[in-house]
Scaffold this motif. Structure first.
Motif, PDB file in Angstrom:
ATOM      1  N   LEU A 201       0.853  -1.197  -0.065  1.00  0.00           N
ATOM      2  CA  LEU A 201      -0.075   0.044  -0.057  1.00  0.00           C
ATOM      3  C   LEU A 201       0.975   1.308   0.103  1.00  0.00           C
ATOM      4  O   LEU A 201       0.649   2.230  -0.727  1.00  0.00           O
ATOM      5  CB  LEU A 201      -0.907  -0.081   1.229  1.00  0.00           C
ATOM      6  N   PRO A 202       1.667   1.439   0.862  1.00  0.00           N
ATOM      7  CA  PRO A 202       2.494   2.617   0.934  1.00  0.00           C
ATOM      8  C   PRO A 202       3.446   2.665  -0.549  1.00  0.00           C
ATOM      9  O   PRO A 202       3.834   3.838  -0.904  1.00  0.00           O
ATOM     10  CB  PRO A 202       3.670   2.521   2.123  1.00  0.00           C
ATOM     11  N   LEU A 203       3.808   1.567  -0.997  1.00  0.00           N
ATOM     12  CA  LEU A 203       4.442   1.641  -2.311  1.00  0.00           C
ATOM     13  C   LEU A 203       3.655   2.052  -3.402  1.00  0.00           C
ATOM     14  O   LEU A 203       3.945   2.796  -4.355  1.00  0.00           O
ATOM     15  CB  LEU A 203       5.140   0.190  -2.696  1.00  0.00           C
ATOM     16  N   ALA A 204       2.465   1.874  -3.277  1.00  0.00           N
ATOM     17  CA  ALA A 204       1.236   1.985  -4.412  1.00  0.00           C
ATOM     18  C   ALA A 204       0.825   3.410  -4.304  1.00  0.00           C
ATOM     19  O   ALA A 204       0.338   4.074  -5.539  1.00  0.00           O
ATOM     20  CB  ALA A 204       0.209   1.316  -4.294  1.00  0.00           C
ATOM     21  N   LEU A 205       0.829   3.916  -3.136  1.00  0.00           N
ATOM     22  CA  LEU A 205       0.132   5.383  -3.035  1.00  0.00           C
ATOM     23  C   LEU A 205       0.899   6.473  -3.966  1.00  0.00           C
ATOM     24  O   LEU A 205      -0.051   7.253  -4.728  1.00  0.00           O
ATOM     25  CB  LEU A 205       0.298   5.866  -1.689  1.00  0.00           C
ATOM     26  N   PRO A 206       2.181   6.398  -4.161  1.00  0.00           N
ATOM     27  CA  PRO A 206       3.015   7.292  -5.077  1.00  0.00           C
ATOM     28  C   PRO A 206       2.346   7.264  -6.473  1.00  0.00           C
ATOM     29  O   PRO A 206       2.407   8.346  -7.146  1.00  0.00           O
ATOM     30  CB  PRO A 206       4.333   7.182  -4.675  1.00  0.00           C
ATOM     31  N   TYR A 207       2.245   6.120  -6.895  1.00  0.00           N
ATOM     32  CA  TYR A 207       1.563   5.824  -8.182  1.00  0.00           C
ATOM     33  C   TYR A 207       0.339   6.306  -8.569  1.00  0.00           C
ATOM     34  O   TYR A 207       0.026   6.888  -9.473  1.00  0.00           O
ATOM     35  CB  TYR A 207       1.863   4.241  -8.652  1.00  0.00           C
ATOM     36  N   TYR A 208      -0.606   6.095  -7.270  1.00  0.00           N
ATOM     37  CA  TYR A 208      -1.738   6.696  -7.409  1.00  0.00           C
ATOM     38  C   TYR A 208      -1.841   8.213  -7.413  1.00  0.00           C
ATOM     39  O   TYR A 208      -2.680   8.662  -8.220  1.00  0.00           O
ATOM     40  CB  TYR A 208      -2.742   6.122  -6.284  1.00  0.00           C
ATOM     41  N   TRP A 209      -1.041   8.735  -6.757  1.00  0.00           N
ATOM     42  CA  TRP A 209      -1.135  10.303  -6.595  1.00  0.00           C
ATOM     43  C   TRP A 209      -0.753  10.612  -7.924  1.00  0.00           C
ATOM     44  O   TRP A 209      -1.371  11.668  -8.412  1.00  0.00           O
ATOM     45  CB  TRP A 209      -0.202  10.614  -5.473  1.00  0.00           C
ATOM     46  N   GLN A 210       0.182  10.177  -8.654  1.00  0.00           N
ATOM     47  CA  GLN A 210       0.774  10.455 -10.104  1.00  0.00           C
ATOM     48  C   GLN A 210      -0.063   9.777 -11.375  1.00  0.00           C
ATOM     49  O   GLN A 210       0.297   9.982 -12.503  1.00  0.00           O
ATOM     50  CB  GLN A 210       2.103  10.118 -10.177  1.00  0.00           C
ATOM     51  N   LYS A 211      -1.228   8.988 -10.913  1.00  0.00           N
ATOM     52  CA  LYS A 211      -2.133   8.506 -12.006  1.00  0.00           C
ATOM     53  C   LYS A 211      -1.163   7.480 -12.697  1.00  0.00           C
ATOM     54  O   LYS A 211      -1.531   7.619 -13.919  1.00  0.00           O
ATOM     55  CB  LYS A 211      -2.760   9.643 -12.567  1.00  0.00           C
ATOM     56  N   GLN A 212      -0.122   7.023 -12.193  1.00  0.00           N
ATOM     57  CA  GLN A 212       0.480   5.826 -13.051  1.00  0.00           C
ATOM     58  C   GLN A 212       0.085   4.576 -12.477  1.00  0.00           C
ATOM     59  O   GLN A 212       0.762   3.562 -12.009  1.00  0.00           O
ATOM     60  CB  GLN A 212       1.943   5.876 -12.589  1.00  0.00           C
ATOM     61  N   TRP A 213      -0.946   4.468 -13.373  1.00  0.00           N
ATOM     62  CA  TRP A 213      -1.702   3.159 -13.138  1.00  0.00           C
ATOM     63  C   TRP A 213      -1.891   2.368 -14.550  1.00  0.00           C
ATOM     64  O   TRP A 213      -1.836   3.037 -15.619  1.00  0.00           O
ATOM     65  CB  TRP A 213      -2.899   2.960 -12.293  1.00  0.00           C
ATOM     66  N   ILE A 214      -2.381   0.793 -14.415  1.00  0.00           N
ATOM     67  CA  ILE A 214      -2.699   0.590 -15.635  1.00  0.00           C
ATOM     68  C   ILE A 214      -4.249   0.006 -15.644  1.00  0.00           C
ATOM     69  O   ILE A 214      -4.821   0.252 -14.760  1.00  0.00           O
ATOM     70  CB  ILE A 214      -1.651  -0.780 -16.041  1.00  0.00           C
ATOM     71  N   SER A 215      -4.786  -0.444 -16.797  1.00  0.00           N
ATOM     72  CA  SER A 215      -6.281  -1.074 -16.951  1.00  0.00           C
ATOM     73  C   SER A 215      -5.910  -2.584 -16.669  1.00  0.00           C
ATOM     74  O   SER A 215      -5.001  -2.970 -16.636  1.00  0.00           O
ATOM     75  CB  SER A 215      -6.564  -0.468 -18.273  1.00  0.00           C
ATOM     76  N   ALA A 216      -7.111  -3.068 -16.441  1.00  0.00           N
ATOM     77  CA  ALA A 216      -7.273  -4.557 -16.166  1.00  0.00           C
ATOM     78  C   ALA A 216      -6.757  -5.387 -17.361  1.00  0.00           C
ATOM     79  O   ALA A 216      -6.160  -6.316 -16.950  1.00  0.00           O
ATOM     80  CB  ALA A 216      -8.692  -4.682 -15.853  1.00  0.00           C
ATOM     81  N   VAL A 217      -6.918  -4.803 -18.554  1.00  0.00           N
ATOM     82  CA  VAL A 217      -6.497  -5.564 -19.586  1.00  0.00           C
ATOM     83  C   VAL A 217      -4.960  -5.551 -19.861  1.00  0.00           C
ATOM     84  O   VAL A 217      -4.427  -6.517 -20.799  1.00  0.00           O
ATOM     85  CB  VAL A 217      -7.472  -5.364 -20.932  1.00  0.00           C
ATOM     86  N   GLU A 218      -4.441  -4.762 -19.135  1.00  0.00           N
ATOM     87  CA  GLU A 218      -2.982  -4.566 -19.321  1.00  0.00           C
ATOM     88  C   GLU A 218      -2.233  -5.388 -18.156  1.00  0.00           C
ATOM     89  O   GLU A 218      -0.839  -5.340 -18.452  1.00  0.00           O
ATOM     90  CB  GLU A 218      -2.354  -3.342 -19.382  1.00  0.00           C
ATOM     91  N   ILE A 219      -2.734  -6.060 -17.292  1.00  0.00           N
ATOM     92  CA  ILE A 219      -2.245  -6.719 -16.269  1.00  0.00           C
ATOM     93  C   ILE A 219      -1.483  -7.902 -16.984  1.00  0.00           C
ATOM     94  O   ILE A 219      -1.751  -8.818 -17.826  1.00  0.00           O
ATOM     95  CB  ILE A 219      -3.327  -7.557 -15.381  1.00  0.00           C
ATOM     96  N   GLU A 220      -0.014  -8.051 -16.496  1.00  0.00           N
ATOM     97  CA  GLU A 220       0.652  -9.116 -16.946  1.00  0.00           C
ATOM     98  C   GLU A 220       1.510  -9.674 -15.648  1.00  0.00           C
ATOM     99  O   GLU A 220       2.040  -8.938 -14.952  1.00  0.00           O
ATOM    100  CB  GLU A 220       1.556  -8.869 -18.196  1.00  0.00           C
ATOM    101  N   PRO A 221       1.639 -11.078 -15.373  1.00  0.00           N
ATOM    102  CA  PRO A 221       2.428 -11.487 -14.444  1.00  0.00           C
ATOM    103  C   PRO A 221       3.966 -11.495 -14.742  1.00  0.00           C
ATOM    104  O   PRO A 221       4.325 -11.424 -15.905  1.00  0.00           O
ATOM    105  CB  PRO A 221       1.920 -12.890 -14.306  1.00  0.00           C
ATOM    106  N   VAL A 222       4.731 -11.326 -13.613  1.00  0.00           N
ATOM    107  CA  VAL A 222       5.950 -11.030 -13.855  1.00  0.00           C
ATOM    108  C   VAL A 222       6.673 -12.552 -13.482  1.00  0.00           C
ATOM    109  O   VAL A 222       6.617 -12.613 -11.976  1.00  0.00           O
ATOM    110  CB  VAL A 222       6.654  -9.764 -13.485  1.00  0.00           C
TER     111      VAL A 222
END
Length: 237
Positions: A201-222
Motif C-alpha cells: 500500500l505505501p508503495l502504491a500510493l505515489p503511483y496513485y497520486w501521479q495516476k501511474q496505473w494500468i487498466s485491467a486488460v494490461e495486467i501481466e504476471p512477472v
C-alpha cells in the motif's frame, strides 16, 4: 480520501490489505495450494470490516511477481477479474520491493537484499536502497535498484551483490534455501521471509497520486524466468 485494496498470492503467503481513511487493515495467511479458495473470502472479509464495497475502492494493487508460477498467475487473474468487474485502475507492485518495504517498516533499514527461493537451484534476487522523496505535499520512500531484479543462481548472487557503506538487511526465503548464500555475511539476516500486501500500500500510493496505473486488460504476471511461457489470462487474445 484515497481507498486502495491490495492482494497478493505470489508465494506461500496469501494476503489482503486495505488503505481506507488513512489507516491500513490487513489479513495474512499461509495458504499454500489454497490461494484460489482463500483470496476472495479474505477480500470480502476486509471490505466488510471497513464497511465498504469494492465499488468504493479507488484502485486495486496486486503483487505482480516474481514468485511461484501458479501463485503469480492466480494473483494476476484475480486482480484482473476484480478490476474489470468494478472498473478499477490497477497498480502492479514487485514482490521483492514489497519485502524491502517490510524491512524498512520493521527495522528502519533503507538498504535491502531480497531473495525468494525460485527452486531449481535459483532465487529471485534484487538489491535495493531507498531515499525520502517529496511529491507535492506528500513525502514517501522511493526504492532504487542497485541490482535489477532477476532470477539467478546462488553463486551469481554472491557475484552480483554490492557491499556498500552502512547496514544491509537480507529478506526472503532464498537466503536459507541454499547453503552457498550463507557466504554473504556482510548483510544482517531478518525474519521477513514472504511478501505481505500490507507493505504494498505505501508503495502504491505515489503511483496513485501521479495516476501511474494500468487498466485491467494490461495486467501481466512477472515470472522473470525466460523459459516460462504463460498462457494468456481468460478473455485475452
Amino acid at each position: 480520501m484515497t481507498t486502495l485494496l491490495a492482494l497478493d498470492t505470489s508465494t506461500e503467503a496469501c494476503s489482503v490489505a486495505l488503505w481506507h481513511k488513512g489507516e491500513i487493515t490487513h489479513l495474512d495467511e499461509l495458504a499454500q495450494r489454497t490461494h484460489t479458495k482463500r483470496i476472495l473470502p479474505m477480500i470480502d472479509e476486509i471490505l466488510n470490516q471497513s464497511g465498504i464495497t469494492l465499488n468504493q475502492v479507488d484502485a486495486l494493487v496486486f503483487g505482480r511477481g516474481p514468485g511461484s508460477f501458479t501463485g503469480v498467475r492466480v494473483g494476476a487473474g484475480i486482480a484482473q477479474g476484480l478490476a474489470l468487474g468494478a472498473d478499477l485502475p490497477v497498480i502492479p507492485i514487485s514482490n521483492l520491493t514489497t519485502m524491502a518495504q517490510q524491512a524498512y517498516e520493521q527495522y528502519g533499514t533503507t538498504q535491502v537484499l531480497c531473495a525468494i527461493d525460485a527452486r531449481m537451484n535459483e532465487v529471485y534476487f534484487s538489491q535495493l536502497n531507498a531515499e525520502q522523496v517529496r511529491l507535492d505535499s506528500h513525502q514517501f520512500l522511493q526504492w532504487n535498484e542497485v541490482v535489477t531484479e532477476q532470477v539467478c543462481s546462488a553463486q551469481q548472487v554472491l557475484e552480483l551483490a554490492q557491499q556498500g557503506q552502512g547496514e544491509w538487511r537480507k529478506v526472503g526465503t532464498g537466503w536459507t534455501a541454499y547453503e552457498a548464500l550463507s557466504q554473504l555475511d556482510w548483510a544482517t539476516s531478518s525474519d521477513i521471509l514472504l511478501p505481505s500486501a500490507k507493505a504494498m500500500l505505501p508503495l502504491a500510493l505515489p503511483y496513485y497520486w501521479q495516476k501511474q496505473w494500468i487498466s485491467a486488460v494490461e495486467i501481466e504476471p512477472v515470472y522473470l524466468r525466460n523459459e516460462v511461457t504463460w498462457k494468456k489470462l481468460p478473455g485475452r487474445e
